[in-house]
Enzyme design. Structure first.
Site, short mmCIF file in Angstrom:
data_model
loop_
_atom_site.label_atom_id
_atom_site.label_comp_id
_atom_site.label_asym_id
_atom_site.label_seq_id
_atom_site.Cartn_x
_atom_site.Cartn_y
_atom_site.Cartn_z
N ARG A 112 33.93 10.72 53.77
CA ARG A 112 32.75 9.86 53.91
C ARG A 112 32.98 8.52 53.23
O ARG A 112 33.67 8.44 52.20
CB ARG A 112 31.57 10.58 53.24
N THR A 404 28.25 8.05 66.68
CA THR A 404 29.11 9.10 66.14
C THR A 404 29.83 9.87 67.26
O THR A 404 29.55 9.69 68.43
CB THR A 404 28.29 10.06 65.24
N1 GLY Z 1 25.82 8.10 60.35
C1 GLY Z 1 25.60 9.32 60.96
C2 GLY Z 1 25.57 10.42 59.97
O1 GLY Z 1 26.34 10.39 59.03
O2 GLY Z 1 24.81 11.32 60.08
#
Ligand code: GLY
Length: 583
Positions: A112, A404
């Site tokens: 992340r 995504t």
């Molecule tokens: N930005 C999409 C997520 O991380 O849920």
């Protein structure tokens, strides 16, 4: 791998599959994924599903060259960053859930993005302490977190990859140098985003022609800057991303933007992937496992399913408003907890065990026992396993945009990859460096840092990872994987995955039909129904039960692989361009 070798493999991959009836319940299609956009496939040995045929074919090429699921995943991700640049790439982050067949273990990797050292809880607030308008926050350098994807690819490839590090770069390099056809979906998204794509000169030059018109579908697009980036990473490893010319270019783009951010060379240099234990919830005798905090994916999915466990959804069936009442209110209860408690556990304590504890879920499930929609939904009081009094927490506010991508792969050793990867919104921050887009992941933090002096768990803090909804999932039966899946879609991801699991497990639909079944979900107050589907017929019944009902597009992108005693079944969401290829 020798240059061009992957193209040879691609031709092989086009060999028609023999259609077979699997216990999954339908005959998979038999044709080239590239030619037909194949949505389902059967395989005895391996399966690759990804959001774009060229990306899936790149993964197939790795498997045919003797690689494993991790080699394939790296190749798929590098191609997705080129052909589906709006959704994921080197400038973003990802979560990988991985079943290591030889070790018989499930683990997760957190790639992340992180908030820069310079970020403060008021990053997305105006001078009066009020949240900024969402798109004002998204576009430009302010929203850019330190990317994690390059480090994630290298970390897991070093640990698990079977081919050399250079092999997975070949497909993306060839496509970046020689060009690829802009897909209908990419062309449509560019056309609907011309104004924001025009703001940054590098982004404008790539996606728009000199007169400012969007690239048309089918345009042969080359990306020499991306090819250079790939060569640098191939030769020097991920260090070529996190230090040196590329890192300097990223920092200059972020700091020099009209809406500047605080990303620094130190932030890039210090980025680290984190391996974390999977978070698993029980459902119908299975273990539904995925990514824990900083993602809310596995916890919220686990809560929804855990709350539904006492109810007989099978008997009710998918056409029953009562079934959807239960699913919707279970989701609202889970989202209330998510909003209150879930954030990066390296920064704030989160009652991870308490949120999935059977006694807690059992007590919350009793709230669903009535006949009507819950008039009010608030967070519960889970048990904390920390040696402290439960901290005061205010509800956050982080509207996530639906972008995504999902990659799901099973190789012939039985290794399983379920990876969800993102740059957050479609086209992320709209800043482009080195042939890829930079993320706007920091807008996944709550814009409000406090309410009435009470802190929000998911507030911005330097070095912290924004809470995610990404739910890459592997379902275990008796400790072995039987299903892997995930989806794009912002905070709707969790509902898309929940619906697919319920349709497959409770309602006995084939994987293909479970994915294609109309999306119906709830996050906060309203029940959301996918427009133009048979589920619209549920709206009057759900309104009568007291729900606010909204209808709109719900473009899930589930990619899934079932591992059955008879073989592998792959399925890609018909709403997008993804394919499944198996052998
Ligand atoms: N930005 C999409 C997520 O991380 O849920």
């Amino acid at each position: 791998m020798r240059r061009g070798g992957w193209l040879f493999a691609l031709v092989l991959a086009a060999t028609p599959l023999q259609a077979q009836q699997f216990s999954d319940g339908h005959a998979p299609e038999a044709a080239s994924a590239l030619a037909t956009g194949q949505k389902t496939a059967a395989g005895r040995d391996w399966m690759v599903t990804a959001a774009n045929p060229l990306a899936a074919e790149a993964g197939v090429a790795m498997l045919r060259a003797g690689g494993n699921a991790i080699d394939a995943m790296v190749a798929v991700q590098l191609v997705l960053g080129l052909v589906e640049p709006q959704s994921s790439g080197l400038g973003g982050g990802a979560f990988l859930v991985y079943w290591d067949a030889a070790a018989g273990t499930l683990t997760t990797f957190d790639g992340r993005e992180t908030a820069p050292r310079a970020a403060t809880p008021t990053l997305f607030q105006n001078a009066q302490g009020e949240p900024l308008a969402f798109m004002e926050a998204v576009i430009g350098g302010r929203s850019v977190g330190t990317p994690g994807t390059p480090a994630l690819l290298e970390t897991v490839h070093k640990r698990y990859g079977r081919l050399g590090w250079d092999a997975p770069f070949a497909p993306a390099l060839e496509l970046a140098e020689n060009g690829f056809a802009v897909s209908p979906r990419l062309a449509g998204l560019i056309a609907s985003d011309v104004a924001t794509l025009a703001r940054d000169p590098a982004t404008r030059a790539y996606f728009l022609d000199p007169a400012g018109a969007p690239l048309a579908e089918g345009t042969r697009l080359k990306n020499p800057a991306y090819a250079n980036t790939l060569r640098a990473l191939r030769e020097k490893g991920a260090g070529a991303f996190y230090e040196g010319a590329l890192a300097q270019g990223i920092v200059a783009a972020v700091r020099g933007s009209a809406n500047p951010g605080g990303l620094s060379l130190d932030d890039l240099r210090d980025y680290a992937v984190k391996e974390r234990p999977p978070v698993c919830g029980a459902y119908r005798g299975l273990n539904v496992c995925g990514m824990g905090p900083p993602s809310s994916g596995a916890l919220t999915l686990g809560q929804i399913l855990g709350l539904l466990e006492p109810y007989d959804l099978k008997a009710l069936g998918p056409a029953s408003p009562e079934a959807w009442r239960l699913i919707a209110d279970a989701s609202r209860l889970a989202f209330a907890d998510r909003e209150r408690y879930i954030a990066d556990t390296d920064f704030v304590p989160v009652p991870t065990k308490g949120l999935l504890a059977p006694d807690y879920l059992g007590a919350r499930a009793k709230l669903l026992a009535g006949d009507d929609a819950l008039p009010e939904v608030v967070a519960g009081m889970p048990r904390w396993d920390h040696a402290m009094a439960p901290p005061a927490r205010a509800d956050g506010a982080a509207p996530e945009l639906p972008s995504t991508t999902q990659i799901t792969i099973v190789d012939d050793d039985g290794n399983v990859v379920s990876m969800t990867s993102t740059i957050e919104a479609g086209f992320g921050s709209r800043l482009m460096v080195g042939g890829f887009l930079l993320n706007n992941e920091l807008t996944d933090f709550s814009f409000r840092s406090h309410r009435d002096g009470v802190p929000v768990a998911n507030r911005v803090e330097p070095g912290k990872r924004p809470r995610s909804s990404m739910a890459p999932t592997i379902v275990l039966k008796d400790g072995r994987p039987v299903l892997a899946l995930g989806s794009p879609g912002g905070s709707q991801i969790i509902g898309y995955v929940a619906k697919t699991l319920i349709a497959h497990l409770d309602w006995g639909m084939s994987l293909r039909d479970a994915i294609a079944a109309p999306n119906v979900l709830a996050r906060f107050d309203a029940v959301e129904i996918e427009a133009g589907t048979t589920a619209e017929a549920l709206a009057p019944g759900l309104s009568e039960l007291g729900f606010t009902v909204k209808t709109g597009p719900m473009t899930s992108g589930v990619q899934a692989v079932a591992i059955t005693p008879q073989g592998l079944v792959g399925a890609a969401d018909p709403r997008r361009e993804g394919v499944a290829i198996g052998e």
